[in-house]
Design an enzyme around this catalytic site. Structure first.
Site, PDB file in Angstrom:
ATOM      1  N   LYS A 170       0.993  -0.930  -0.027  1.00 61.38           N
ATOM      2  CA  LYS A 170       0.054   0.205   0.108  1.00 61.38           C
ATOM      3  C   LYS A 170       0.858   1.179   0.065  1.00 61.38           C
ATOM      4  O   LYS A 170       1.475   1.642   0.946  1.00 61.38           O
ATOM      5  CB  LYS A 170      -0.824  -0.016   1.316  1.00 61.38           C
ATOM      6  CG  LYS A 170      -2.251   0.728   1.249  1.00 61.38           C
ATOM      7  CD  LYS A 170      -2.101   2.274   0.784  1.00 61.38           C
ATOM      8  CE  LYS A 170      -1.705   3.134   1.802  1.00 61.38           C
ATOM      9  NZ  LYS A 170      -1.640   4.464   1.414  1.00 61.38           N
ATOM     10  N   GLY A 201      -4.437   3.659  -2.227  1.00 64.13           N
ATOM     11  CA  GLY A 201      -5.575   4.186  -1.259  1.00 64.13           C
ATOM     12  C   GLY A 201      -5.178   4.798  -0.251  1.00 64.13           C
ATOM     13  O   GLY A 201      -3.759   5.108   0.088  1.00 64.13           O
ATOM     14  N   GLY A 203      -4.434   5.755   3.458  1.00 60.28           N
ATOM     15  CA  GLY A 203      -3.896   5.296   5.084  1.00 60.28           C
ATOM     16  C   GLY A 203      -4.924   4.799   5.969  1.00 60.28           C
ATOM     17  O   GLY A 203      -4.886   3.716   6.112  1.00 60.28           O
ATOM     18  N   PRO A 204      -5.970   5.512   6.348  1.00 60.26           N
ATOM     19  CA  PRO A 204      -6.727   5.225   7.346  1.00 60.26           C
ATOM     20  C   PRO A 204      -7.637   4.171   6.864  1.00 60.26           C
ATOM     21  O   PRO A 204      -8.679   3.610   7.613  1.00 60.26           O
ATOM     22  CB  PRO A 204      -7.442   6.180   7.701  1.00 60.26           C
ATOM     23  CG  PRO A 204      -6.384   7.467   7.489  1.00 60.26           C
ATOM     24  CD  PRO A 204      -5.911   7.063   6.081  1.00 60.26           C
ATOM     25  N   GLY A 207      -4.757   1.331   4.191  1.00 58.61           N
ATOM     26  CA  GLY A 207      -3.477   0.929   4.961  1.00 58.61           C
ATOM     27  C   GLY A 207      -3.863   0.214   6.183  1.00 58.61           C
ATOM     28  O   GLY A 207      -3.660  -0.887   6.510  1.00 58.61           O
ATOM     29  N   GLU A 245      10.030   1.653  10.438  1.00 60.06           N
ATOM     30  CA  GLU A 245      10.895   2.710  10.347  1.00 60.06           C
ATOM     31  C   GLU A 245      10.280   4.191  10.534  1.00 60.06           C
ATOM     32  O   GLU A 245       9.480   4.493   9.802  1.00 60.06           O
ATOM     33  CB  GLU A 245      11.499   2.593   9.036  1.00 60.06           C
ATOM     34  CG  GLU A 245      12.750   2.957   9.033  1.00 60.06           C
ATOM     35  CD  GLU A 245      13.059   4.177   8.562  1.00 60.06           C
ATOM     36  OE1 GLU A 245      13.125   5.388   9.323  1.00 60.06           O
ATOM     37  OE2 GLU A 245      13.061   4.650   7.437  1.00 60.06           O
ATOM     38  N   CYS A 279      14.550  10.600   6.277  1.00 66.73           N
ATOM     39  CA  CYS A 279      14.393  10.140   7.904  1.00 66.73           C
ATOM     40  C   CYS A 279      15.653  10.225   8.386  1.00 66.73           C
ATOM     41  O   CYS A 279      15.749  10.432   9.638  1.00 66.73           O
ATOM     42  CB  CYS A 279      13.545   8.980   8.050  1.00 66.73           C
ATOM     43  SG  CYS A 279      13.984   7.747   6.942  1.00 66.73           S
ATOM     44  N   GLU A 369      11.084  15.990  14.577  1.00 66.66           N
ATOM     45  CA  GLU A 369      11.353  15.577  13.204  1.00 66.66           C
ATOM     46  C   GLU A 369      10.524  16.677  12.590  1.00 66.66           C
ATOM     47  O   GLU A 369       9.291  16.847  12.198  1.00 66.66           O
ATOM     48  CB  GLU A 369      10.779  14.359  12.510  1.00 66.66           C
ATOM     49  CG  GLU A 369      11.364  13.986  11.258  1.00 66.66           C
ATOM     50  CD  GLU A 369      11.286  12.484  10.956  1.00 66.66           C
ATOM     51  OE1 GLU A 369      10.213  12.161  11.009  1.00 66.66           O
ATOM     52  OE2 GLU A 369      12.066  11.831  10.360  1.00 66.66           O
TER      53      GLU A 369
HETATM   54  P1  NAD Z   1       2.101   8.664   7.606  1.00 67.34           P
HETATM   55  O1  NAD Z   1       2.712   7.849   8.460  1.00 67.34           O
HETATM   56  O2  NAD Z   1       0.708   9.321   7.516  1.00 67.34           O
HETATM   57  O3  NAD Z   1       1.895   7.908   6.271  1.00 67.34           O
HETATM   58  C1  NAD Z   1       2.815   6.756   5.861  1.00 67.34           C
HETATM   59  C2  NAD Z   1       2.365   5.776   5.247  1.00 67.34           C
HETATM   60  O4  NAD Z   1       1.382   5.166   6.211  1.00 67.34           O
HETATM   61  C3  NAD Z   1       1.323   6.142   4.011  1.00 67.34           C
HETATM   62  O5  NAD Z   1       1.270   5.018   2.889  1.00 67.34           O
HETATM   63  C4  NAD Z   1      -0.098   6.191   4.544  1.00 67.34           C
HETATM   64  O6  NAD Z   1      -1.193   6.221   3.478  1.00 67.34           O
HETATM   65  C5  NAD Z   1      -0.072   5.014   5.583  1.00 67.34           C
HETATM   66  N1  NAD Z   1      -1.118   5.356   6.772  1.00 67.34           N
HETATM   67  C6  NAD Z   1      -1.597   6.338   7.062  1.00 67.34           C
HETATM   68  N2  NAD Z   1      -2.555   6.307   8.183  1.00 67.34           N
HETATM   69  C7  NAD Z   1      -2.487   5.017   8.019  1.00 67.34           C
HETATM   70  C8  NAD Z   1      -3.181   3.972   9.110  1.00 67.34           C
HETATM   71  N3  NAD Z   1      -3.927   4.473  10.080  1.00 67.34           N
HETATM   72  N4  NAD Z   1      -2.961   2.667   9.038  1.00 67.34           N
HETATM   73  C9  NAD Z   1      -2.325   2.258   8.159  1.00 67.34           C
HETATM   74  N5  NAD Z   1      -1.591   3.116   7.096  1.00 67.34           N
HETATM   75  C10 NAD Z   1      -1.668   4.251   7.354  1.00 67.34           C
HETATM   76  O7  NAD Z   1       3.113   9.851   6.972  1.00 67.34           O
HETATM   77  P2  NAD Z   1       2.635  11.434   6.455  1.00 67.34           P
HETATM   78  O8  NAD Z   1       1.325  11.915   7.076  1.00 67.34           O
HETATM   79  O9  NAD Z   1       2.827  10.966   4.935  1.00 67.34           O
HETATM   80  O10 NAD Z   1       3.890  12.233   6.968  1.00 67.34           O
HETATM   81  C11 NAD Z   1       3.787  12.769   8.210  1.00 67.34           C
HETATM   82  C12 NAD Z   1       5.179  12.797   8.995  1.00 67.34           C
HETATM   83  O11 NAD Z   1       5.689  11.489   8.985  1.00 67.34           O
HETATM   84  C13 NAD Z   1       6.282  13.554   8.195  1.00 67.34           C
HETATM   85  O12 NAD Z   1       6.212  14.823   8.263  1.00 67.34           O
HETATM   86  C14 NAD Z   1       7.401  13.017   8.700  1.00 67.34           C
HETATM   87  O13 NAD Z   1       7.805  13.541   9.910  1.00 67.34           O
HETATM   88  C15 NAD Z   1       7.114  11.524   9.041  1.00 67.34           C
HETATM   89  N6  NAD Z   1       7.599  10.594   7.823  1.00 67.34           N
HETATM   90  C16 NAD Z   1       8.615   9.795   8.006  1.00 67.34           C
HETATM   91  C17 NAD Z   1       9.105   8.985   7.013  1.00 67.34           C
HETATM   92  C18 NAD Z   1      10.312   8.098   7.285  1.00 67.34           C
HETATM   93  O14 NAD Z   1      10.920   7.842   6.346  1.00 67.34           O
HETATM   94  N7  NAD Z   1      10.428   7.663   8.526  1.00 67.34           N
HETATM   95  C19 NAD Z   1       8.532   9.172   5.977  1.00 67.34           C
HETATM   96  C20 NAD Z   1       7.519   9.894   5.659  1.00 67.34           C
HETATM   97  C21 NAD Z   1       6.927  10.601   6.488  1.00 67.34           C
END
Ligand code: NAD
Length: 462
Positions: A170, A201, A203-204, A207, A245, A279, A369
């Site tokens: 996803k 799709g 995340g919420p 995912g 991660e 990251c 971060e």
């Molecule tokens: P996020 O954690 O919301 O999204 C990452 C992934 O998780 C996406 O594919 C998203 O669709 C999915 N996701 C979101 N909610 C979910 C849920 N409830 N259940 C399952 N999957 C779900 O991250 P974001 O909103 O895109 O970014 C927010 C912050 O996260 C950034 O500002 C940064 O600080 C951090 N980030 C870190 C990394 C990293 O490499 N560690 C990468 C992206 C973002």
């Protein structure tokens, strides 16, 4: 604008269960460049069933044959490198040269490394009167972010396939196009149907349905700490394995004997790379008080040179978030020496390369971060002070140490609570384990350690 249809499930593009779509926006000009289907729990269920059905045969496929398929996948990625780079540039906004070198180049290296590892790894070992078999964990859910959109997919899919697992990916909402391109590459490489599946799709919705699906044996997630916690809680409820991660706040420690100009210039480049959306970026630079002012001057100069050369951040929400942190840094008393919260351009999600001096450990910009092109420079009194500051966040993903004497840098690095440290500008190594201490995550990616995440042992006694 192109409307992309279907999910890649069980070896073919199949119509999505629902009608909703996600718009993909080019962060440089804010134009919609395409749409992809917004998957639902029904799509996820079909994909997980396909992955489960494909598991026994793929798990029983000899490792040499799995290696050959991964080698073929690498070749397809090589052949499509320009298309990959162009796609990432369109949906993430990164400059084309960076997309070519990193967003297309690193996944090729990682896929190649797992083609080799699948062929050479000891999936069977002897200890005393036992034979230990390293068997695939099963069906893997890979939930990935947008910052290195193809790398993060390949860093999960390649070791999972090498191990004999099957996968449902996803990808992030912002960068689904390169994920679709990857599905096409998997198809072209001739992987058996159902071994790799893709559901785009939200995340919420998609995912979460994937993380919760009882047919999934391991969830590998990269992204925010908030979502990582939720996923770990879901997995705990079902006693299934997770790999997380979750980002970092890494320190670039410049010891008094270091080549200051080099350490500062490489440090600034590291933070500005990918518009700060890395990251493992060294977002805190630690400099001894005697050389502090000189370092600040050099960093401000280096950041100013980036000017217009860095790309935008991924979307309006991230831009506003990063600007909010810059405003908070000013409000908490840090001194802006480059950049600032103002928009450098009228269109696009751009943030100015920003450097803060006089940052103290308690400030928000020194602890959280930011995920944008923002560097904080902190002052230390002596090595013990530097170590205390370097280890003084909840994170522990990466870091850097610079010293005139390599042994002194190594000695310092060994005391850092972090998973990766670059010594005097050491280069990224796709074979070295990548992952976090403390709240930066659970588990490791890349190389042989990354492969082991997707294996479980079975001991037979004789
Ligand atoms: P996020 O954690 O919301 O999204 C990452 C992934 O998780 C996406 O594919 C998203 O669709 C999915 N996701 C979101 N909610 C979910 C849920 N409830 N259940 C399952 N999957 C779900 O991250 P974001 O909103 O895109 O970014 C927010 C912050 O996260 C950034 O500002 C940064 O600080 C951090 N980030 C870190 C990394 C990293 O490499 N560690 C990468 C992206 C973002």
């Amino acid at each position: 604008m192109k409307a992309h249809d279907g999910m890649y499930i069980d070896g073919a593009w199949r119509p999505a269960a629902g009608q909703d779509v996600i718009e993909v926006v080019n962060p440089v000009d804010e134009q919609v460049i395409g749409t992809v289907p917004a998957g639902t729990a029904a799509d996820v269920d079909t994909a997980v069933r396909a992955a489960r059905a494909a598991l026994p045969d793929w798990a029983a496929t000899p490792p040499a044959e799995r290696a050959a398929r991964l080698g073929a996948l690498r070749e397809v990625l090589v052949a499509r490198a320009d298309e990959i780079a162009g796609t990432v540039t369109a949906e993430l906004g990164s400059p084309l040269k960076f997309s070519q070198a990193v967003h297309a180049g690193v996944p090729i290296a990682v896929a190649g490394s797992y083609a080799e590892l699948a062929a050479t790894y000891a999936f069977e070992e002897k200890t005393g009167n036992s034979v230990v078999h390293h068997e695939p964990i099963g069906v893997v859910a890979a939930i990935t972010p947008w910052n290195y959109p193809l790398h993060q997919i390949v860093a999960k899919v390649a070791p999972a396939l090498a191990a004999g697992c099957t996968v449902v990916v996803k990808p992030a909402e912002d960068t689904p196009l390169v994920a679709r391109l990857f599905a096409g590459a998997v198809h072209e490489a001739g992987l058996p149907a159902g071994v790799f599946n893709l559901v785009t799709g939200l995340g919420p919705v998609a995912g979460q349905a994937l993380a919760e699906h009882p047919g999934v044996d391991l969830v590998s997630f990269t992204g925010s700490t908030a979502v990582g916690r939720q996923i770990a809680a879901i997995a705990a409820g079902q006693v299934k394995k997770v790999a997380l991660e979750l980002g970092g706040k890494s320190a670039n420690v410049i010891l008094p004997s270091a080549d200051l100009a080099k350490a500062v210039n490489v440090g600034v480049a590291n933070v500005m790379s990918n518009s700060g959306q890395t990251c493992s970026a060294w977002t805190r630079m630690l400099v001894h008080r005697d050389r502090y002012d000189k370092a600040v001057g050099l960093a401000a100069e280096a950041a100013a040179k980036y000017g217009d050369r860095i790309g935008p951040v991924v979307n309006a929400k991230q831009r506003d978030r990063v600007r909010g942190y810059i405003e908070q840094g000013v409000a908490e008393g840090a001194r802006l020496v480059a950049g600032g919260p103002e928009a450098p351009r009228e269109t696009g999600y751009f943030v100015s390369p920003t450097v803060f001096a006089d940052v103290t450990e308690d400030m928000t910009i020194a602890q959280e971060e930011i995920f944008g092109p923002v560097l904080s420079i902190l002052r230390y009194e002596d090595e013990e002070d530097a170590l205390r500051i370097a280890n003084g966040t909840v994170y522990g993903l990466a870091g850097a140490v610079w010293a005139g004497d390599e042994a002194a840098a190594v000695a310092f690095a060994r005391r850092m609570e972090t998973g990766q440290v670059d010594i005097n500008g050491g280069r990224f190594n796709p074979l070295a384990p990548f992952g976090g201490y403390k709240q930066s995550g659970v588990g490791r990616e890349l190389g042989v350690h990354g492969l082991a995440e997707y294996l479980q042992t079975k001991s037979l006694q004789f």
